[in-house]
Design a protein around this motif. Structure first.
Motif, PDB file in Angstrom:
ATOM      1  N   LEU A 142      -4.426  -7.377   3.807  1.00  0.00           N
ATOM      2  CA  LEU A 142      -4.853  -6.112   4.412  1.00  0.00           C
ATOM      3  C   LEU A 142      -5.368  -6.336   5.831  1.00  0.00           C
ATOM      4  O   LEU A 142      -5.962  -7.386   6.129  1.00  0.00           O
ATOM      5  CB  LEU A 142      -5.943  -5.470   3.558  1.00  0.00           C
ATOM      6  N   PRO A 143      -5.152  -5.375   6.736  1.00  0.00           N
ATOM      7  CA  PRO A 143      -5.639  -5.532   8.117  1.00  0.00           C
ATOM      8  C   PRO A 143      -7.132  -5.824   8.208  1.00  0.00           C
ATOM      9  O   PRO A 143      -7.567  -6.566   9.097  1.00  0.00           O
ATOM     10  CB  PRO A 143      -5.279  -4.188   8.756  1.00  0.00           C
ATOM     11  N   SER A 144      -7.929  -5.272   7.299  1.00  0.00           N
ATOM     12  CA  SER A 144      -9.375  -5.535   7.327  1.00  0.00           C
ATOM     13  C   SER A 144      -9.693  -6.991   7.038  1.00  0.00           C
ATOM     14  O   SER A 144     -10.796  -7.466   7.344  1.00  0.00           O
ATOM     15  CB  SER A 144     -10.093  -4.642   6.309  1.00  0.00           C
ATOM     16  N   LEU A 145      -8.738  -7.711   6.457  1.00  0.00           N
ATOM     17  CA  LEU A 145      -8.909  -9.134   6.173  1.00  0.00           C
ATOM     18  C   LEU A 145      -8.191 -10.005   7.191  1.00  0.00           C
ATOM     19  O   LEU A 145      -8.040 -11.213   6.990  1.00  0.00           O
ATOM     20  CB  LEU A 145      -8.400  -9.453   4.763  1.00  0.00           C
ATOM     21  N   HIS A 176      -1.436  -8.549   8.628  1.00  0.00           N
ATOM     22  CA  HIS A 176      -0.514  -7.752   9.443  1.00  0.00           C
ATOM     23  C   HIS A 176       0.664  -7.324   8.575  1.00  0.00           C
ATOM     24  O   HIS A 176       0.906  -7.878   7.494  1.00  0.00           O
ATOM     25  CB  HIS A 176      -0.011  -8.564  10.641  1.00  0.00           C
ATOM     26  N   TYR A 215       2.039  -5.834   3.660  1.00  0.00           N
ATOM     27  CA  TYR A 215       1.225  -6.708   4.504  1.00  0.00           C
ATOM     28  C   TYR A 215       1.173  -8.117   3.908  1.00  0.00           C
ATOM     29  O   TYR A 215       1.288  -8.290   2.685  1.00  0.00           O
ATOM     30  CB  TYR A 215      -0.212  -6.184   4.601  1.00  0.00           C
ATOM     31  N   THR A 225       0.855  -1.195   0.000  1.00  0.00           N
ATOM     32  CA  THR A 225       0.000   0.000   0.000  1.00  0.00           C
ATOM     33  C   THR A 225       0.884   1.235   0.000  1.00  0.00           C
ATOM     34  O   THR A 225       1.955   1.242   0.621  1.00  0.00           O
ATOM     35  CB  THR A 225      -0.922   0.043   1.236  1.00  0.00           C
TER      36      THR A 225
END
Length: 598
Positions: A577-580, A583, A574, A517
């Motif tokens: 993604l953190p939403s998934l 980390h 990552y 990202t």
């Protein structure tokens, strides 16, 4: 005709209540032109949907011209370009009139269907402009009258181009007496040219290296698959044919089967041809884009074109080692005209078989898959990250027969012996003893100095009053580590598309997916754009070593509402993604650029 023009301009001024201040009229030297005059783009560099701007500019203005009013139409081909915006930019020829609240935009029309803009602009009060000193108009701060933003909406034919004039028509310049000013006109030109893609495809053998510890009897290895993969294929190459030969050592290996991979079949219909010669495998795949869901799709991206199954047929006793290259050669890629497609150098593979071991033996390895876990005498394992769980298994045998109920001792050293771990376990009925522990992450300011580097494992066992030993090393660090992010340019204007280069490395031999990202924040920390690259595959680092990568990221457009000043780019890597539930692999990296006014 000039009388009609003068009457029209006088009428416009009277409707606005503009007081006419007569000025001496002289023959003008003004040129109205489109800048840049040539707007050339290439498909391999500039994708559809890209926007660009042109300015309508007045040059060679003299005080005797007494310029106070401007009118023009600018036409383009609406089937290949879309008008996005017509504006008077900051720093234009009208800047002082704008600051004096004396600008009259008689007409600022953008006609997307017709493919033109119609521009009529003057001042509300001539006397006010003359008194303030910004009339008659000159080229201070610039001669820019208008800025038009256009979007590319159509692709040129293969090996061809699309073009149109940026055509100035119905141009009129007026002086303070409402009389027309003679002037020259120079149009602009737009061209969108098909060009070969900038990326070249290439073939690789995957995995790039396979290693086996031989069994003491045939078959010396299990059957294993080698994939031949095409990489970085751009659909603009229009691939329709592919062939290669994969060489191998017939003393060490035999071919069990050859099958087509899923890649080309996912885009259309294929004809797969293969045969095994004395010391190589021949593969040819012909492709045509006939697909019920997407009849015009051409192959693009990366994927497996063929899978070859081998088995080891020869080995000797340890310390013998046998190796051979899995050698790609006679590679040909062709397009629909039967013309060759240029390619980057292929990446070959390697097969290694290590001699079988007899007598008292202990083999310590990690939980990773074979080829990455350190199986074999004194072999290294793939890398671990901070706080990863490490499970060590020792396999104890005598003449290859498992030895049970034996006490195995483990000793693990960090790179500088800041951490030393002592463990033991007893072999089970199949000869395996297992211990697990977690990579520490202590509290010093720089724990990397204690933890990162090469760790060493010692495993020992006493078999009938004789101690045998095996060692294993592995690396600890960020499995994917960002090194830097660089902008290709130091500064950007609003509306510009940014370009970035990310440099990173991996210490992982196994393939891992990375999601990158990039977040851009302006000087006041407002997020003004982002880029996400999902499931980028990394790996292939040598055991205990590292592999360097560079990735290009493009297409954050600096929005009009961004604040001028220093902007900061934040790049993260990552596993997902953190939403998934993902980390970060490592700390982020940043860099700064300037957002500037024209």
């Amino acid at each position: 005709m000039s009388k009609i023009i003068a009457k029209i301009l006088v009428t416009i001024m009277l409707l606005a209540g503009v007081a006419t201040v007569p000025k001496t009229f002289a023959s003008g030297t003004i040129t109205m032109k489109v800048l840049p005059p040539e707007n050339f783009f290439y498909t391999g560099v500039t994708p559809i949907g890209t926007t660009f701007t042109v300015d309508v500019v007045l040059q060679d203005i003299t005080p005797n011209d007494d310029l106070v009013g401007i009118e023009f139409k600018l036409f383009w081909d609406p089937t290949i370009l879309e008008g996005v915006k017509l504006e008077i930019p900051d720093g234009s020829i009208w800047q002082e009139a704008i600051e004096d609240d004396n600008l009259w935009k008689v007409k600022m029309e953008l006609n997307k269907v017709g493919g033109y803009v119609h521009y009529i602009v003057t001042v509300s009060s001539l006397s006010k402009g003359y008194e303030a000193g910004y009339l008659p108009l000159d080229e201070s701060p610039s001669g820019i009258a208008a800025r038009i933003t256009l979007k590319i909406i159509a692709s040129p034919p293969r090996y061809g181009e699309l073009s149109c004039l940026l055509d100035l028509k119905d141009t009129k310049l007026s002086n303070g007496a409402a009389a027309p000013i003679p002037h020259n006109v120079e149009d602009g030109l737009y061209r969108y040219v098909w060009s070969p893609p900038t990326t070249r495809p290439y073939l690789t053998v995957e995995p790039p290296s396979v290693t086996f510890l031989a069994q003491p009897f045939p078959p010396y290895t299990p059957e294993f698959d080698i994939n031949v993969k095409i990489n970085n294929l751009d659909e603009e190459w229009h691939l329709v044919g592919l062939q290669f030969r994969l060489g191998y050592n017939t003393t060490l290996l035999t071919v069990k089967k050859v099958v087509e991979g899923p890649f080309l079949k996912s885009f259309g219909s294929t004809w797969f041809v293969t045969h095994v010669e004395f010391d190589y495998v021949y593969v040819m795949v012909l492709f045509w884009p006939i697909n019920a869901t997407n009849p015009f799709a051409w192959p693009e991206g990366s994927g497996i074109v063929a899978t070859i199954t081998f088995q080891g047929i020869y080995a000797q006793e340890f310390p013998w080692v046998g190796t051979c290259d899995l050698d790609l050669w006679d590679i040909k890629l062709s397009d629909e005209r039967a013309m060759p497609i240029p390619q980057n150098p292929e990446v070959d593979g390697k097969y290694t078989i290590k001699g079988y071991v007899l007598g008292r033996q202990i083999d310590v390895f990690t939980q990773y898959p074979d080829g990455f876990n350190g199986k074999g005498p004194h072999e290294p394992s793939d890398a671990f990250a901070p706080q990863d769980l490490v499970c060590l298994t020792a396999y104890v045998t005598y003449n290859l027969d498992p030895v049970q109920n034996k006490l195995v001792s483990f000793e693990i050293h960090s790179p500088n012996d800041d951490h030393i771990i002592y463990l033991s376990a007893i072999t089970n009925s199949t000869g395996y003893a297992k211990v697990c522990w977690r990579i520490p992450w202590p509290c010093p300011e720089w724990p990397e100095e204690e933890i990162f580097g090469i760790w060493k494992v010692y495993a020992t066992v006493d078999i009938a009053n004789q101690v045998v030993t095996d060692t294993l090393e592995f690396r600890v660090g960020w499995l994917v580590e960002l090194i830097s992010v660089e902008s290709l340019y130091d500064s950007y204007l609003k509306g510009d598309h940014t370009r970035w280069k990310i440099t990173f490395k991996t210490i992982s031999a196994q393939q891992r997916n990375v999601t990158f990202t990039l977040l851009l924040q302006d000087e006041l920390l407002v997020p003004i754009g982002r880029i996400v690259i999902n499931d980028y595959t990394v790996g292939g680092a040598p055991l205990l070593g590292e592999k360097l990568y560079e990735v290009m990221m493009v297409c954050i457009e600096i929005p009009k509402w961004a604040y001028i000043g220093e902007a900061t780019a934040h790049v993260n890597a990552y596993n997902k993604l953190p939403s998934l539930g993902g980390h970060a692999y490592c700390p982020e990296v940043t860099t700064t650029v300037r957002i500037v006014r024209p």
